[in-house]
Design a protein around this motif. Sequence first.
Motif, PDB file in Angstrom:
ATOM      1  N   MET A   1       0.934  -1.218   0.079  1.00  0.00           N
ATOM      2  CA  MET A   1       0.087  -0.102  -0.161  1.00  0.00           C
ATOM      3  C   MET A   1       0.877   1.129  -0.028  1.00  0.00           C
ATOM      4  SD  MET A   1      -2.914   0.936   2.963  1.00  0.00           S
ATOM      5  CE  MET A   1      -3.883  -0.497   2.321  1.00  0.00           C
ATOM      6  N   ARG A   2       0.419   2.585  -0.589  1.00  0.00           N
ATOM      7  CA  ARG A   2       1.195   3.752  -0.510  1.00  0.00           C
ATOM      8  C   ARG A   2      -0.017   4.874  -0.313  1.00  0.00           C
ATOM      9  NH1 ARG A   2       6.043   4.072   0.843  1.00  0.00           N
ATOM     10  NH2 ARG A   2       6.595   6.316   0.741  1.00  0.00           N
ATOM     11  N   VAL A   3       0.507   5.578   0.617  1.00  0.00           N
ATOM     12  CA  VAL A   3      -0.581   6.734   0.994  1.00  0.00           C
ATOM     13  C   VAL A   3       0.263   8.082   0.923  1.00  0.00           C
ATOM     14  CG1 VAL A   3      -2.049   5.211   2.141  1.00  0.00           C
ATOM     15  CG2 VAL A   3      -0.329   6.452   3.301  1.00  0.00           C
ATOM     16  N   ASN A   4      -0.198   9.003   0.797  1.00  0.00           N
ATOM     17  CA  ASN A   4       0.303  10.521   0.979  1.00  0.00           C
ATOM     18  C   ASN A   4       0.838  10.811   2.342  1.00  0.00           C
ATOM     19  OD1 ASN A   4      -1.843  11.186  -1.588  1.00  0.00           O
ATOM     20  ND2 ASN A   4       0.392  11.516  -2.082  1.00  0.00           N
ATOM     21  N   THR A   5      -0.237  10.743   3.163  1.00  0.00           N
ATOM     22  CA  THR A   5       0.046  11.064   4.737  1.00  0.00           C
ATOM     23  C   THR A   5      -0.546  10.170   5.410  1.00  0.00           C
ATOM     24  OG1 THR A   5      -0.172  13.546   3.891  1.00  0.00           O
ATOM     25  CG2 THR A   5      -0.191  12.897   6.322  1.00  0.00           C
ATOM     26  N   LEU A   6       0.120   9.605   6.392  1.00  0.00           N
ATOM     27  CA  LEU A   6      -0.298   9.016   7.670  1.00  0.00           C
ATOM     28  C   LEU A   6      -0.559   9.880   8.871  1.00  0.00           C
ATOM     29  CD1 LEU A   6      -0.963   6.280   9.174  1.00  0.00           C
ATOM     30  CD2 LEU A   6       1.606   6.081   9.509  1.00  0.00           C
TER      31      LEU A   6
ATOM     32  N   MET B   1       2.798   0.859   8.767  1.00  0.00           N
ATOM     33  CA  MET B   1       2.064   1.890   8.487  1.00  0.00           C
ATOM     34  C   MET B   1       2.844   3.302   7.754  1.00  0.00           C
ATOM     35  SD  MET B   1      -1.300   1.987  10.941  1.00  0.00           S
ATOM     36  CE  MET B   1      -0.281   2.039  12.313  1.00  0.00           C
ATOM     37  N   ALA B   2       3.986   3.289   8.684  1.00  0.00           N
ATOM     38  CA  ALA B   2       5.090   4.421   8.219  1.00  0.00           C
ATOM     39  C   ALA B   2       5.696   3.957   7.025  1.00  0.00           C
ATOM     40  CB  ALA B   2       6.005   4.504   9.424  1.00  0.00           C
ATOM     41  N   ARG B   3       6.039   3.059   6.761  1.00  0.00           N
ATOM     42  CA  ARG B   3       6.607   2.641   5.206  1.00  0.00           C
ATOM     43  C   ARG B   3       5.757   2.728   4.346  1.00  0.00           C
ATOM     44  NH1 ARG B   3       8.722  -3.073   7.993  1.00  0.00           N
ATOM     45  NH2 ARG B   3      10.683  -2.024   9.261  1.00  0.00           N
ATOM     46  N   CYS B   4       4.577   2.796   4.461  1.00  0.00           N
ATOM     47  CA  CYS B   4       3.608   2.898   3.502  1.00  0.00           C
ATOM     48  C   CYS B   4       3.231   4.510   3.159  1.00  0.00           C
ATOM     49  CB  CYS B   4       2.023   2.557   3.846  1.00  0.00           C
ATOM     50  SG  CYS B   4       1.995   0.798   4.036  1.00  0.00           S
ATOM     51  N   ALA B   5       3.780   5.347   4.016  1.00  0.00           N
ATOM     52  CA  ALA B   5       3.442   6.908   3.990  1.00  0.00           C
ATOM     53  C   ALA B   5       4.641   7.716   3.086  1.00  0.00           C
ATOM     54  CB  ALA B   5       2.966   7.476   5.418  1.00  0.00           C
TER      55      ALA B   5
END
Length: 297
Positions: free
Chosen positions: A190-195, A222-226
Amino acid sequence: MERAVEPAAGRSEGSSELPASRAMSPKERRAAIALEVQQRGHATVAELGRRFALSEVTIRHDLDCLARAGLVRRSRGGAEAVSRARQVASFDMRQLQNLEEKRAIAKAAVELINSGDIIFLDAGTTVLEVARALPPKLLDGGLTVVTRSAVIAYELRRWPRTRLVVLGGVYVHDFDDFVGEQVEMALRGMRVNTLFIGTDGLSLERGVTTDNVLESSLYRLMARCADQVVVVSDSSKIGRDQFQSILALDEIQALITDDNAPQEFIEALRARGLRVVVVPVRAQGGPVVPIPANAAE
């Protein structure tokens, strides 16, 4: 409408009673009573009556409402906290704490979000306020929200133009989050702009810390996705050092907190290259507090 009893004449100015309670709505008054019981651990009807300048009949009724909502536990002659000292308070109870600060932090947090962004709103009462602060222009603007919070998902269910991705697993009621292997598998790739995450504690030595060992391993995933990790936390968490370290300071990019945060702490974070947003909290006569529906009867 139910009204609190007027305080008796002749009370001294140094009294611990709260005459202003007569100006509170029943919902606000019950929130204050719930917090008082939580802080004391146990309080009798007589003690609460003196504290809030209310009749014992009113106090008993309020305690019954709060007990039905699960915010206190009724005991002989009074009530006791639903969590003991040093234990994590229930999610509903934590919603009542430092609410003015959380709402101010949330307003600053949404300024970091653009239309069409993919954001991850983690569980927690401060992050919940971020969800509630999202304006229609974002919610109708192609926003994608990932969360593992049932309450946040429920808040955003009414916005069909917002793509809502809920990570399921084992639900932990006291923290309102899903944990377990199912969540970990969903995070991979998963990839997100901001966590956006909250915290139980924040210190220069150990970074972001928590007492919730069930979820501590999830945070680095989670941090690795953001692209960026933003911690939203009121100043009461600063300087606290909880059981489990979940993220070091060099793993987060920004902190949003209130203006009661120690200046030396803020300067130390900025010296490390973190963006720190400090929001002013305007003192008011009393916060508007959310109470579950069955406590507002």
